[in-house]
Design a protein around this motif. Structure first.
Motif, mmCIF file in Angstrom:
data_model
loop_
_atom_site.group_PDB
_atom_site.id
_atom_site.type_symbol
_atom_site.label_atom_id
_atom_site.label_comp_id
_atom_site.label_asym_id
_atom_site.label_seq_id
_atom_site.Cartn_x
_atom_site.Cartn_y
_atom_site.Cartn_z
ATOM 1 N N GLY A 179 0.794 -1.227 0.000
ATOM 2 C CA GLY A 179 0.000 0.000 0.000
ATOM 3 C C GLY A 179 0.821 1.268 0.000
ATOM 4 O O GLY A 179 0.247 2.374 0.062
ATOM 5 N N ILE A 180 2.146 1.161 -0.096
ATOM 6 C CA ILE A 180 2.987 2.358 -0.068
ATOM 7 C C ILE A 180 2.644 3.334 -1.192
ATOM 8 O O ILE A 180 2.585 4.554 -0.952
ATOM 9 N N PRO A 181 2.377 2.880 -2.424
ATOM 10 C CA PRO A 181 2.050 3.849 -3.480
ATOM 11 C C PRO A 181 0.818 4.699 -3.188
ATOM 12 O O PRO A 181 0.665 5.779 -3.778
ATOM 13 N N GLU A 182 -0.063 4.251 -2.304
ATOM 14 C CA GLU A 182 -1.246 5.039 -1.948
ATOM 15 C C GLU A 182 -0.929 6.156 -0.965
ATOM 16 O O GLU A 182 -1.764 7.032 -0.734
ATOM 17 N N SER A 183 0.262 6.124 -0.363
ATOM 18 C CA SER A 183 0.576 7.039 0.734
ATOM 19 C C SER A 183 1.265 8.322 0.283
ATOM 20 O O SER A 183 1.537 9.194 1.103
ATOM 21 N N PHE A 184 1.569 8.448 -1.013
ATOM 22 C CA PHE A 184 2.133 9.703 -1.508
ATOM 23 C C PHE A 184 1.825 9.837 -2.998
ATOM 24 O O PHE A 184 1.338 8.895 -3.631
ATOM 25 N N ALA A 185 2.096 11.023 -3.511
ATOM 26 C CA ALA A 185 1.797 11.316 -4.919
ATOM 27 C C ALA A 185 3.066 11.144 -5.744
ATOM 28 O O ALA A 185 3.933 12.024 -5.776
ATOM 29 N N ALA A 186 3.190 10.007 -6.416
ATOM 30 C CA ALA A 186 4.391 9.725 -7.201
ATOM 31 C C ALA A 186 4.592 10.779 -8.282
ATOM 32 O O ALA A 186 3.650 11.168 -8.974
ATOM 33 N N ASP A 187 5.826 11.262 -8.381
ATOM 34 C CA ASP A 187 6.251 12.276 -9.344
ATOM 35 C C ASP A 187 5.677 13.657 -9.049
ATOM 36 O O ASP A 187 5.894 14.593 -9.826
#
Length: 358
Positions: free
Chosen positions: A293-301
């Motif tokens: 779930g790490i990708p849900e915790s910040f806005a990539a790029d």
């Protein structure tokens, strides 16, 4: 005037991990939204301590296991005293007593799921068939529950809440603590906060920082936390003065402002990346693994970089990229608070209350 919603949240685990932090944050936010919040907690636990000055009524009890007679008595007593509109639970060892006693007392039940653990047959049946509301803290965890046999229509996602007032950029702490560490503004500090455990990718991150430091001596590492592999990590980083191992810090919040980036390099799935969210609220860029779930915790790029889990060379290159491009680093940092606002505890509390009928 509408009668305030009366809630009884049960969580008697004594620790201070992510599940406990979720209960502390959201129960306080529910009270701030006008709900009458009661919590059944361990008398010496972290939750009880954190809620001591909150607008929450504490009741005390302990579930050592799901069949603990003392815990069952305390739960039944609390339900009869409070007469809640809803009973809420967070810890799996309390699921079954909550289900049985809330139903016998005629009180609806809502359960939160935090951990990506293998469901025992009885727990799977409970989450699939029992009359209750089930909330997962991330879309990743919802999918994992569905893969284990819980019907999709049974699992809702309610985001992990953050009390934004507790996480702000602290320029004074940045100046003071960096000077204490012997760092200048030109140095680039990569921070890690959490369990020093192989599954969190701590040794991969150490190698990436070392490789980046070999190319650019301004790169340093900051380590907050401890745990299972603490002795091994300390030995691994011995005689490397560009690593600053501080152990657990309470509060950890000011240290997000001391870092130039926060790294969460997990090589085993996390259900969410709460430290990434906390760092963004403090305007600190994030490096996060494409894992769980790490990708849900910040806005990539936008507020950081999403990197392949386990690929040390990619982590080294990302650290060097941010070290060399301070403008990009500043842009990522500036975007963080905006993303974190989506997880504001007040918003999450309102959404929860709206989803629980009277």
């Amino acid at each position: 005037m509408a009668v305030p919603r009366r809630l009884l949240w049960v969580g008697t685990n004594p620790g201070g991990g992510g599940t406990e932090t979720h209960m502390i944050t959201l129960s306080r936010a529910l009270a701030d939204q006008g709900a009458e919040v009661h919590c059944l907690v361990h008398p010496q636990g972290r939750i009880a301590q954190a809620l001591e000055t909150a607008p929450v009524t504490r009741h005390f009890g302990v579930f050592r296991n799901s069949a603990d007679p003392g815990g069952i008595r305390a739960l039944r007593r609390a339900i009869r005293m409070v007469q809640p509109d809803w009973v809420i639970g967070s810890f799996s060892k309390e699921y079954w007593p909550l289900a049985l006693i809330s139903r016998s007392e005629g009180r609806p039940l809502a359960l939160f799921r935090h951990m990506d653990l293998h469901l025992k047959p009885g727990t799977r049946w409970l989450l699939s068939r029992w009359p209750l509301r089930l909330f997962a803290i991330s879309a990743y965890l919802r999918e994992r529950l569905i893969l284990q046999g819980v019907p999709a229509e049974r699992v809702e996602v309610l985001a992990n809440p953050l009390r934004l007032a507790d996480f702000q950029r602290d320029f004074t702490a940045r100046t003071r603590q960096r000077a204490a560490l012997g760092l200048t503004d030109e140095d680039f500090l990569v921070g890690f906060v959490g369990a020093w455990h192989r599954g969190k990718g701590v040794f991969l991150l150490a190698d990436a920082i070392d490789a980046a430091h070999a190319t650019d001596a301004r790169v340093h590492g900051l380590w907050l936390g401890g745990g299972t592999h603490e002795a091994e990590l300390r030995a691994y980083l011995e005689d490397k003065p560009w690593h600053h191992l501080l152990g657990w810090q309470d509060p950890a919040t000011p240290w997000y402002s001391v870092m130039d980036t926060l790294a969460l390099p997990s090589i085993e799935p996390d259900t969410f990346g709460r430290v990434c969210l906390e760092a963004q609220a403090c305007a600190t860029p994030v490096l996060g693994a494409a894992m769980g779930g790490i990708p849900e915790s910040f806005a990539a790029d936008r507020s950081g970089l999403l990197l392949p889990a386990g690929n040390m060379a990619c982590w080294r290159d990302a650290i060097l990229r941010l070290t060399a491009d301070r403008h990009l680093c500043a842009e990522f940092g500036a975007a963080g608070p905006e993303y974190a606002r989506h997880f504001d505890a007040g918003i999450i509390a309102r959404d929860l209350l709206a989803s629980l009928p009277r």
